[in-house]
Design a protein around this motif. Sequence first.
Motif, PDB file in Angstrom:
ATOM      1  N   GLU A  11      51.106  36.921  33.539  1.00  0.00           N
ATOM      2  CA  GLU A  11      49.736  37.169  34.029  1.00  0.00           C
ATOM      3  C   GLU A  11      49.657  38.522  34.734  1.00  0.00           C
ATOM      4  OE1 GLU A  11      47.898  32.686  34.664  1.00  0.00           O
ATOM      5  OE2 GLU A  11      48.972  33.581  36.349  1.00  0.00           O
ATOM      6  N   ASN A  12      50.699  38.849  35.471  1.00  0.00           N
ATOM      7  CA  ASN A  12      50.712  40.163  36.138  1.00  0.00           C
ATOM      8  C   ASN A  12      50.815  41.299  35.128  1.00  0.00           C
ATOM      9  OD1 ASN A  12      50.447  39.084  38.676  1.00  0.00           O
ATOM     10  ND2 ASN A  12      52.658  38.910  39.003  1.00  0.00           N
ATOM     11  N   THR A  52      53.351  33.255  35.507  1.00  0.00           N
ATOM     12  CA  THR A  52      52.775  34.107  36.567  1.00  0.00           C
ATOM     13  C   THR A  52      53.113  35.582  36.310  1.00  0.00           C
ATOM     14  OG1 THR A  52      53.124  32.285  38.082  1.00  0.00           O
ATOM     15  CG2 THR A  52      52.717  34.434  39.077  1.00  0.00           C
ATOM     16  N   LYS A 101      45.746  30.450  30.034  1.00  0.00           N
ATOM     17  CA  LYS A 101      45.466  29.010  29.929  1.00  0.00           C
ATOM     18  C   LYS A 101      46.786  28.301  29.620  1.00  0.00           C
ATOM     19  CE  LYS A 101      41.984  30.329  27.010  1.00  0.00           C
ATOM     20  NZ  LYS A 101      41.571  31.597  27.570  1.00  0.00           N
ATOM     21  N   ASP A 122      47.466  41.269  33.285  1.00  0.00           N
ATOM     22  CA  ASP A 122      46.359  41.325  34.243  1.00  0.00           C
ATOM     23  C   ASP A 122      45.220  40.370  33.846  1.00  0.00           C
ATOM     24  OD1 ASP A 122      45.120  42.166  36.518  1.00  0.00           O
ATOM     25  OD2 ASP A 122      44.200  43.944  35.615  1.00  0.00           O
ATOM     26  N   LYS A 123      45.624  39.129  33.599  1.00  0.00           N
ATOM     27  CA  LYS A 123      44.681  38.134  33.091  1.00  0.00           C
ATOM     28  C   LYS A 123      45.228  36.746  33.412  1.00  0.00           C
ATOM     29  CE  LYS A 123      42.954  39.752  29.127  1.00  0.00           C
ATOM     30  NZ  LYS A 123      43.056  40.078  27.725  1.00  0.00           N
ATOM     31  N   LYS A 124      44.359  35.773  33.650  1.00  0.00           N
ATOM     32  CA  LYS A 124      44.819  34.395  33.803  1.00  0.00           C
ATOM     33  C   LYS A 124      45.173  33.834  32.421  1.00  0.00           C
ATOM     34  CE  LYS A 124      44.981  31.831  37.076  1.00  0.00           C
ATOM     35  NZ  LYS A 124      46.226  31.718  37.925  1.00  0.00           N
TER      36      LYS A 124
END
Length: 337
Positions: free
Chosen positions: A44-45, A41, A52, A48-50
Amino acid sequence: MVLVTGGAGYIGSHTIIALDEAGYDFVVFDNFCNSSKESITRVENIIDKKIKVIEGDIRDAKALQSVFDTYKIDSVIHFAGLKAVGESVEKPLKYYDYNVNGTVVLCDAMSKNGVKKIVFSSSATVYGDPATTPITEDFPLSATNPYGRSKLMIEEILRDIYVSDNSWKVVLLRYFNPVGAHESGTIGEDPNGIPNNLMPFIAQTAVGKRDVLSVFGDDYDTKDGSGVRDYIHVVDLADGHVKALNKIDGFDEVMSINLGTGNGYSVIEMVKAFERASGKKVPYKTAPRRSGDIATCFADPSYAKDILGWVATKGVDQMCEDSWRWQSNNPNGYAKS
Ligand code: NAD
Ligand code: WQD
């Protein structure tokens, strides 16, 4: 797409940021046995992307097959494994299972799916107790504990795979002592329980979680009697993986490459550097030597420069500053911060 086994862990989480920055698409495969979903998580921050992520065990051939069925994987960075030297002495079979068997299952899945490029997390531990320093890649290899032996065995297995089919591309990255954290202070090393390694122990002492650091040995033949190591910033290490992937297609032999700075620092020097960076006192006391420790270990990193165009750029002050930012912002690591 790059399959990153163990991508939620300490080095993996920093490497996926570097992969993203370099424009590589990737999928993380991790069973979270020594990491937290929170690390993903936080990455991801940062990017700035999800991301996989597949939760699974590298020893589980079916779980791996579903990854190869779902994504078009063309290379693997293989971090997944266990790394606690002391635990490996107590539980050798667990280490051979996770590390050696896990790698065999992974390579078998790769082979079945026509994926033949692998960058493997090896370690300076494969040099055992080197006769001299700095250490070059052609030094004799040996191991003094099951963890180290698992790394040596995996290196041998990957060499055998290459001999059997030289269209494989294999890079063995031999890390020296990874420390530090991403500059954001949001991801870093989060050991379970009492840290085995020096830097997290120093950081937890500075933040008040531990009372006093035990300096293992004051009578080594070193500058101040304490052990000397080649500490390398984890962000530099991450960059080494990207550079290895960038070059991997051009390699026509198994490449063993040291990733270190070429500089050795003593335990006491690291304590002082951390005190400077944090402005905190790190109380320490001398304790007996730790079994299996060597006096001095540092790399000759010139091969990495020649072959990969990689050099470590961050010094010990930066390592300590970044480590402190992570530790002071997250005194309890990912779990309870
Ligand atoms: P780490 O424990 O933080 O990361 C390893 C990751 O692999 C974790 O996320 C863990 O959950 C995962 N994992 C373990 N077994 C798995 C399995 N069977 N299936 C799927 N996932 C599994 O460790 P790290 O410090 O990031 O180290 C990464 C690699 O680098 C390891 O192979 C380690 O041996 C090697 N290495 C580490 C150091 C070091 O000092 N940190 C030095 C040299 C080499
Ligand atoms: C560094 C120095 C200790 C803790 C280990 C593995 C190696 C690799 C990296 C994975 C030594 C001293 C430590 C403490 C201390 N891992 N120390 N007090 O032993 O160089 O390498 O991690 O591949 O395989 O063996 O790292 O951080 O444990 O120790 O005085 O509480 O700090 O004696 O001189 P090491 P480390």
